[in-house]
Design a protein around this motif. Sequence first.
Motif, PDB file in Angstrom:
ATOM      1  N   VAL A 273       0.854  -1.185   0.000  1.00  0.00           N
ATOM      2  CA  VAL A 273       0.000   0.000   0.000  1.00  0.00           C
ATOM      3  C   VAL A 273       0.891   1.236   0.000  1.00  0.00           C
ATOM      4  CG1 VAL A 273      -1.861   1.246   1.150  1.00  0.00           C
ATOM      5  CG2 VAL A 273      -1.733  -1.239   1.334  1.00  0.00           C
ATOM      6  N   THR A 277      -1.216   7.806  -1.434  1.00  0.00           N
ATOM      7  CA  THR A 277      -2.401   7.625  -2.278  1.00  0.00           C
ATOM      8  C   THR A 277      -3.267   6.441  -1.881  1.00  0.00           C
ATOM      9  OG1 THR A 277      -1.221   6.194  -3.844  1.00  0.00           O
ATOM     10  CG2 THR A 277      -1.103   8.572  -4.226  1.00  0.00           C
ATOM     11  N   ARG A 278      -2.753   5.565  -1.015  1.00  0.00           N
ATOM     12  CA  ARG A 278      -3.432   4.312  -0.617  1.00  0.00           C
ATOM     13  C   ARG A 278      -3.597   3.353  -1.796  1.00  0.00           C
ATOM     14  NH1 ARG A 278      -3.128   8.540   2.910  1.00  0.00           N
ATOM     15  NH2 ARG A 278      -3.941   7.994   4.971  1.00  0.00           N
ATOM     16  N   TYR A 279      -2.752   3.508  -2.779  1.00  0.00           N
ATOM     17  CA  TYR A 279      -2.806   2.621  -3.948  1.00  0.00           C
ATOM     18  C   TYR A 279      -2.336   1.231  -3.522  1.00  0.00           C
ATOM     19  CZ  TYR A 279      -2.459   1.219  -8.854  1.00  0.00           C
ATOM     20  OH  TYR A 279      -2.638   0.587 -10.062  1.00  0.00           O
ATOM     21  N   THR A 352      -5.921  -1.853   4.842  1.00  0.00           N
ATOM     22  CA  THR A 352      -6.116  -2.511   3.545  1.00  0.00           C
ATOM     23  C   THR A 352      -6.276  -4.016   3.707  1.00  0.00           C
ATOM     24  OG1 THR A 352      -4.847  -0.786   2.438  1.00  0.00           O
ATOM     25  CG2 THR A 352      -5.121  -2.862   1.259  1.00  0.00           C
ATOM     26  N   ASP A 379      -7.611  -3.676  -8.531  1.00  0.00           N
ATOM     27  CA  ASP A 379      -8.210  -2.621  -9.353  1.00  0.00           C
ATOM     28  C   ASP A 379      -9.514  -2.125  -8.738  1.00  0.00           C
ATOM     29  OD1 ASP A 379      -8.423  -1.095 -11.943  1.00  0.00           O
ATOM     30  OD2 ASP A 379     -10.245  -2.316 -12.086  1.00  0.00           O
ATOM     31  N   ASN A 382      -8.702   0.063  -5.823  1.00  0.00           N
ATOM     32  CA  ASN A 382      -8.129   1.334  -6.250  1.00  0.00           C
ATOM     33  C   ASN A 382      -9.152   2.252  -6.907  1.00  0.00           C
ATOM     34  OD1 ASN A 382      -5.526   0.692  -5.348  1.00  0.00           O
ATOM     35  ND2 ASN A 382      -5.028  -0.374  -7.251  1.00  0.00           N
ATOM     36  N   ARG A 383     -10.317   1.708  -7.276  1.00  0.00           N
ATOM     37  CA  ARG A 383     -11.401   2.525  -7.821  1.00  0.00           C
ATOM     38  C   ARG A 383     -12.466   2.859  -6.776  1.00  0.00           C
ATOM     39  NH1 ARG A 383     -14.453   0.015 -10.802  1.00  0.00           N
ATOM     40  NH2 ARG A 383     -13.617  -2.103 -10.792  1.00  0.00           N
ATOM     41  N   THR A 393     -10.537   8.464  -5.412  1.00  0.00           N
ATOM     42  CA  THR A 393     -10.081   7.083  -5.413  1.00  0.00           C
ATOM     43  C   THR A 393      -8.557   7.057  -5.427  1.00  0.00           C
ATOM     44  OG1 THR A 393      -9.984   6.851  -7.811  1.00  0.00           O
ATOM     45  CG2 THR A 393     -12.130   6.472  -6.754  1.00  0.00           C
ATOM     46  N   PRO A 394      -7.932   5.975  -4.929  1.00  0.00           N
ATOM     47  CA  PRO A 394      -6.474   5.874  -5.014  1.00  0.00           C
ATOM     48  C   PRO A 394      -5.962   5.974  -6.453  1.00  0.00           C
ATOM     49  CG  PRO A 394      -7.314   4.256  -3.464  1.00  0.00           C
ATOM     50  CD  PRO A 394      -8.509   4.872  -4.121  1.00  0.00           C
ATOM     51  N   ALA A 395      -6.709   5.410  -7.404  1.00  0.00           N
ATOM     52  CA  ALA A 395      -6.283   5.485  -8.798  1.00  0.00           C
ATOM     53  C   ALA A 395      -6.272   6.931  -9.296  1.00  0.00           C
ATOM     54  CB  ALA A 395      -7.193   4.626  -9.675  1.00  0.00           C
TER      55      ALA A 395
END
Length: 404
Positions: A273, A277-279, A352, A379, A382-383, A393-395
């Motif tokens: 993570v 951005t927390r992606y 997460t 995905d 991330n959305r 969103t992270p994305a």
Amino acid sequence: MDFEIREDRQPQGRKKLMREREAYFRLMQQGVSNTEACRIVGINRRTGKRWRYGRGSSGSNKAAPPINTVEPPSVPSRYLSEAERIHIADRLREKATVREIAAELGRSPSTISREVRRNQHSGSGAYRPHAAQARADARRPRPKPRKINQNPELRAAVQAMLDEKWSPEQICHALRAQFPDRPEMHVVHETVYQALYVQGRGQLRRELAGALRSGRARRRPQRQANCRQPRFTTPMVMISERPAEAEDRAVPGHWEGDLIIGKDGKSAIGTLVERATRYVMLLHLPGDHGAEAVFTALTTTVQTLPAHLTRSLTWDQGSEMARHAEFTLATDIPVYFCDPASPWQRGSNENTNGLLRQYFPKGTDLSAHSPEHLAAVADQLNRRPRKTLDWETPAERLHKLLAA
């Protein structure tokens, strides 16, 4: 009635009339007239009127100094009583502050201010205690019709977002963004939770376990996290030496990592993570999750990232990171280790991992998931809009950073 007429009707002072005032209001609640109630209690009719309508509300007489004329009930009540509402009306006419009234009644100031705001007259703004009591009594009966159950469009919108595995708080913010001018489509997250908790009575049609990440059908108090014993004995660089830019999340490229473990500890999935951005990125570990497998998967994954997004990695003291020095040499990414039994030092990763358990429940075989499925799960996460990202969103947040 256990109150007797006073034989001595000489003035006794304000504080000595507290029993008389309580008896007077009991008689009024029983339907006794003001004149008769005053005769029984042994007070002047004007005194009874002042108790009912407030002191100093008419004429040239100055309002009397405030005193505490209502004792807090011996058993605390969740709801204000009629006597308390009468006291509030009296003191408001005397221009007393909300905090003074709250102190006299033994209530919170917010309770008094909310009571006045909700039950004052819509036109004049005056607070009338008996009308306020009637409104409160009318609102109190349960159960009440639920907003989600009454609005099919709202129910369908909430259901669609639950199918996307959004949390109730994410749902309520999304509804406000999609329907800014339609208050009937706005709910708070507690409304969604309550609708789910009465699932068996037909509010929303899906199973609760499929709607909430916790999979629980009832609320449960927080439990203290299990302490993990340190298992890593090779030299480590501790989190206290991590750059300050990683701590305040101002600069992207600082990652947190961990493993989620499957049934009987025989399978695992690696999780990464990005702090700013927390992606989310997931590591496929089909065979085992030892040091060699984690080193290979981790090195392959981070090498797909741009150089400015690979500044550091924070991990716990698990034995799967035994080759952390080799990982640093291969990728030029320093590894920092958390203190023992301190999962909050990797808060984004811990959060997460909790989200991922909705997709990979505990006690299941995690080796059955293909790399394609892991990519699809990442995905979807991330959305998903995040409160900590101001509902981006992270994305989206990562795309802005890459574009900049």
